[in-house]
Design a protein around this motif. Structure first.
Motif, PDB file in Angstrom:
ATOM      1  N   LEU A   1       0.801  -1.221   0.000  1.00 26.68           N
ATOM      2  CA  LEU A   1       0.000   0.000   0.000  1.00 26.68           C
ATOM      3  C   LEU A   1       0.836   1.273   0.000  1.00 26.68           C
ATOM      4  O   LEU A   1       1.907   1.333   0.593  1.00 26.68           O
ATOM      5  CB  LEU A   1      -0.925   0.023   1.217  1.00 26.68           C
ATOM      6  CG  LEU A   1      -1.933  -1.108   1.307  1.00 26.68           C
ATOM      7  CD1 LEU A   1      -2.805  -0.941   2.534  1.00 26.68           C
ATOM      8  CD2 LEU A   1      -2.781  -1.192   0.047  1.00 26.68           C
ATOM      9  N   ASP A   2       0.276   2.299  -0.635  1.00 26.33           N
ATOM     10  CA  ASP A   2       0.882   3.625  -0.656  1.00 26.33           C
ATOM     11  C   ASP A   2       0.171   4.488   0.381  1.00 26.33           C
ATOM     12  O   ASP A   2      -0.624   5.351   0.051  1.00 26.33           O
ATOM     13  CB  ASP A   2       0.736   4.233  -2.049  1.00 26.33           C
ATOM     14  CG  ASP A   2       1.409   5.582  -2.164  1.00 26.33           C
ATOM     15  OD1 ASP A   2       2.225   5.923  -1.289  1.00 26.33           O
ATOM     16  OD2 ASP A   2       1.103   6.303  -3.128  1.00 26.33           O
ATOM     17  N   GLY A   3       0.409   4.207   1.655  1.00 24.75           N
ATOM     18  CA  GLY A   3      -0.226   4.959   2.730  1.00 24.75           C
ATOM     19  C   GLY A   3      -1.429   4.241   3.314  1.00 24.75           C
ATOM     20  O   GLY A   3      -1.736   3.106   2.973  1.00 24.75           O
ATOM     21  N   GLU A   4      -2.105   4.957   4.210  1.00 24.50           N
ATOM     22  CA  GLU A   4      -3.270   4.389   4.890  1.00 24.50           C
ATOM     23  C   GLU A   4      -4.504   4.455   4.004  1.00 24.50           C
ATOM     24  O   GLU A   4      -4.595   5.274   3.088  1.00 24.50           O
ATOM     25  CB  GLU A   4      -3.527   5.150   6.186  1.00 24.50           C
ATOM     26  CG  GLU A   4      -2.436   4.944   7.219  1.00 24.50           C
ATOM     27  CD  GLU A   4      -2.794   5.554   8.556  1.00 24.50           C
ATOM     28  OE1 GLU A   4      -3.999   5.652   8.857  1.00 24.50           O
ATOM     29  OE2 GLU A   4      -1.869   5.927   9.278  1.00 24.50           O
TER      30      GLU A   4
ATOM     31  N   TYR B   1      -8.100   1.880  -0.990  1.00 26.65           N
ATOM     32  CA  TYR B   1      -6.668   1.649  -0.850  1.00 26.65           C
ATOM     33  C   TYR B   1      -5.977   1.996  -2.158  1.00 26.65           C
ATOM     34  O   TYR B   1      -6.540   1.824  -3.236  1.00 26.65           O
ATOM     35  CB  TYR B   1      -6.377   0.174  -0.544  1.00 26.65           C
ATOM     36  CG  TYR B   1      -6.980  -0.308   0.739  1.00 26.65           C
ATOM     37  CD1 TYR B   1      -6.277  -0.214   1.922  1.00 26.65           C
ATOM     38  CD2 TYR B   1      -8.255  -0.878   0.766  1.00 26.65           C
ATOM     39  CE1 TYR B   1      -6.819  -0.667   3.114  1.00 26.65           C
ATOM     40  CE2 TYR B   1      -8.807  -1.336   1.954  1.00 26.65           C
ATOM     41  CZ  TYR B   1      -8.087  -1.231   3.113  1.00 26.65           C
ATOM     42  OH  TYR B   1      -8.619  -1.676   4.282  1.00 26.65           O
ATOM     43  N   LYS B   2      -4.742   2.458  -2.066  1.00 21.63           N
ATOM     44  CA  LYS B   2      -3.939   2.732  -3.254  1.00 21.63           C
ATOM     45  C   LYS B   2      -2.669   1.900  -3.164  1.00 21.63           C
ATOM     46  O   LYS B   2      -1.980   1.903  -2.137  1.00 21.63           O
ATOM     47  CB  LYS B   2      -3.588   4.214  -3.333  1.00 21.63           C
ATOM     48  CG  LYS B   2      -2.775   4.552  -4.559  1.00 21.63           C
ATOM     49  CD  LYS B   2      -2.482   6.037  -4.636  1.00 21.63           C
ATOM     50  CE  LYS B   2      -1.625   6.300  -5.857  1.00 21.63           C
ATOM     51  NZ  LYS B   2      -1.160   7.675  -5.911  1.00 21.63           N
ATOM     52  N   LEU B   3      -2.376   1.178  -4.241  1.00 22.18           N
ATOM     53  CA  LEU B   3      -1.150   0.390  -4.291  1.00 22.18           C
ATOM     54  C   LEU B   3       0.040   1.288  -4.579  1.00 22.18           C
ATOM     55  O   LEU B   3      -0.083   2.296  -5.278  1.00 22.18           O
ATOM     56  CB  LEU B   3      -1.243  -0.677  -5.388  1.00 22.18           C
ATOM     57  CG  LEU B   3      -2.260  -1.791  -5.172  1.00 22.18           C
ATOM     58  CD1 LEU B   3      -2.279  -2.709  -6.380  1.00 22.18           C
ATOM     59  CD2 LEU B   3      -1.963  -2.574  -3.915  1.00 22.18           C
ATOM     60  N   ARG B   4       1.185   0.899  -4.036  1.00 21.93           N
ATOM     61  CA  ARG B   4       2.426   1.626  -4.326  1.00 21.93           C
ATOM     62  C   ARG B   4       2.745   1.521  -5.813  1.00 21.93           C
ATOM     63  O   ARG B   4       2.414   0.539  -6.465  1.00 21.93           O
ATOM     64  CB  ARG B   4       3.608   1.039  -3.552  1.00 21.93           C
ATOM     65  CG  ARG B   4       3.619   1.376  -2.100  1.00 21.93           C
ATOM     66  CD  ARG B   4       4.915   0.981  -1.392  1.00 21.93           C
ATOM     67  NE  ARG B   4       5.282  -0.414  -1.568  1.00 21.93           N
ATOM     68  CZ  ARG B   4       6.393  -0.834  -2.149  1.00 21.93           C
ATOM     69  NH1 ARG B   4       7.261   0.010  -2.657  1.00 21.93           N
ATOM     70  NH2 ARG B   4       6.664  -2.115  -2.249  1.00 21.93           N
ATOM     71  N   GLU B   5       3.412   2.517  -6.340  1.00 19.83           N
ATOM     72  CA  GLU B   5       3.902   2.482  -7.726  1.00 19.83           C
ATOM     73  C   GLU B   5       5.081   1.511  -7.820  1.00 19.83           C
ATOM     74  O   GLU B   5       5.836   1.344  -6.862  1.00 19.83           O
ATOM     75  CB  GLU B   5       4.367   3.879  -8.160  1.00 19.83           C
ATOM     76  CG  GLU B   5       3.270   4.909  -8.219  1.00 19.83           C
ATOM     77  CD  GLU B   5       2.304   4.667  -9.368  1.00 19.83           C
ATOM     78  OE1 GLU B   5       2.727   4.175 -10.426  1.00 19.83           O
ATOM     79  OE2 GLU B   5       1.112   4.955  -9.177  1.00 19.83           O
ATOM     80  N   GLY B   6       5.215   0.858  -8.944  1.00 20.73           N
ATOM     81  CA  GLY B   6       6.395   0.035  -9.209  1.00 20.73           C
ATOM     82  C   GLY B   6       6.345  -1.374  -8.672  1.00 20.73           C
ATOM     83  O   GLY B   6       7.365  -2.073  -8.698  1.00 20.73           O
TER      84      GLY B   6
ATOM     85  N   ASP C   1       6.541  -8.701 -14.441  1.00 16.01           N
ATOM     86  CA  ASP C   1       5.212  -8.174 -14.775  1.00 16.01           C
ATOM     87  C   ASP C   1       4.701  -7.300 -13.639  1.00 16.01           C
ATOM     88  O   ASP C   1       4.986  -7.550 -12.468  1.00 16.01           O
ATOM     89  CB  ASP C   1       4.206  -9.312 -15.007  1.00 16.01           C
ATOM     90  CG  ASP C   1       4.410 -10.028 -16.322  1.00 16.01           C
ATOM     91  OD1 ASP C   1       5.129  -9.498 -17.191  1.00 16.01           O
ATOM     92  OD2 ASP C   1       3.854 -11.128 -16.483  1.00 16.01           O
ATOM     93  N   ASP C   2       3.934  -6.272 -13.998  1.00 11.48           N
ATOM     94  CA  ASP C   2       3.357  -5.386 -12.990  1.00 11.48           C
ATOM     95  C   ASP C   2       2.363  -6.132 -12.102  1.00 11.48           C
ATOM     96  O   ASP C   2       1.582  -6.955 -12.586  1.00 11.48           O
ATOM     97  CB  ASP C   2       2.618  -4.215 -13.644  1.00 11.48           C
ATOM     98  CG  ASP C   2       3.562  -3.248 -14.333  1.00 11.48           C
ATOM     99  OD1 ASP C   2       4.743  -3.208 -13.963  1.00 11.48           O
ATOM    100  OD2 ASP C   2       3.093  -2.544 -15.248  1.00 11.48           O
ATOM    101  N   LEU C   3       2.374  -5.849 -10.809  1.00 15.48           N
ATOM    102  CA  LEU C   3       1.359  -6.334  -9.882  1.00 15.48           C
ATOM    103  C   LEU C   3       0.277  -5.262  -9.833  1.00 15.48           C
ATOM    104  O   LEU C   3       0.579  -4.092  -9.584  1.00 15.48           O
ATOM    105  CB  LEU C   3       1.940  -6.566  -8.490  1.00 15.48           C
ATOM    106  CG  LEU C   3       0.966  -7.208  -7.517  1.00 15.48           C
ATOM    107  CD1 LEU C   3       1.659  -8.273  -6.703  1.00 15.48           C
ATOM    108  CD2 LEU C   3       0.309  -6.195  -6.623  1.00 15.48           C
ATOM    109  N   THR C   4      -0.960  -5.643 -10.119  1.00 14.05           N
ATOM    110  CA  THR C   4      -2.036  -4.665 -10.244  1.00 14.05           C
ATOM    111  C   THR C   4      -3.136  -4.903  -9.211  1.00 14.05           C
ATOM    112  O   THR C   4      -3.167  -5.925  -8.529  1.00 14.05           O
ATOM    113  CB  THR C   4      -2.666  -4.754 -11.645  1.00 14.05           C
ATOM    114  OG1 THR C   4      -3.339  -6.019 -11.770  1.00 14.05           O
ATOM    115  CG2 THR C   4      -1.615  -4.617 -12.738  1.00 14.05           C
TER     116      THR C   4
END
Length: 86
Positions: free
Chosen positions: A6-9, A24-29, A36-39
């Motif tokens: 996660l990119d924060g709370e 929720y927001k996933l971290r970039e990268g 392969d990207d994790l989405t």
């Protein structure tokens, strides 16, 4: 504590009817080991697999007939919708 994906709370919204929405927001990268990207779709797929049920309504303990063994699903049973927004 922020989990590694996660990119924060989470942002929590009171829906006013006794339910809540968590965003929720996933971290970039984020990537799988093969590059392969994790989405967010991958996260939803994992949730769907953990909650997948067999053909029986419940086992002898009254618990749903989950296909995949998991030691504890506490809290997961309170999720009524899982939407991927991007």
């Amino acid at each position: 504590f922020i989990p590694e994906l996660l990119d924060g709370e989470a942002t929590i919204a009171d829906n006013g009817d006794g339910t809540y929405t968590a965003s929720y927001k996933l971290r970039e990268g984020l990537m799988w080991s093969d590059g392969d990207d994790l989405t967010a779709d991958d996260v939803k797929y994992t949730y769907d697999m953990l909650m997948a049920q067999g053909t029986e309504d419940a086992d002898e303990d009254g618990e749903p007939d989950y296909i995949y063994l998991l030691g504890d699903r506490t809290g997961l049973d309170t999720i009524t919708d899982f939407t991927v927004a991007s």
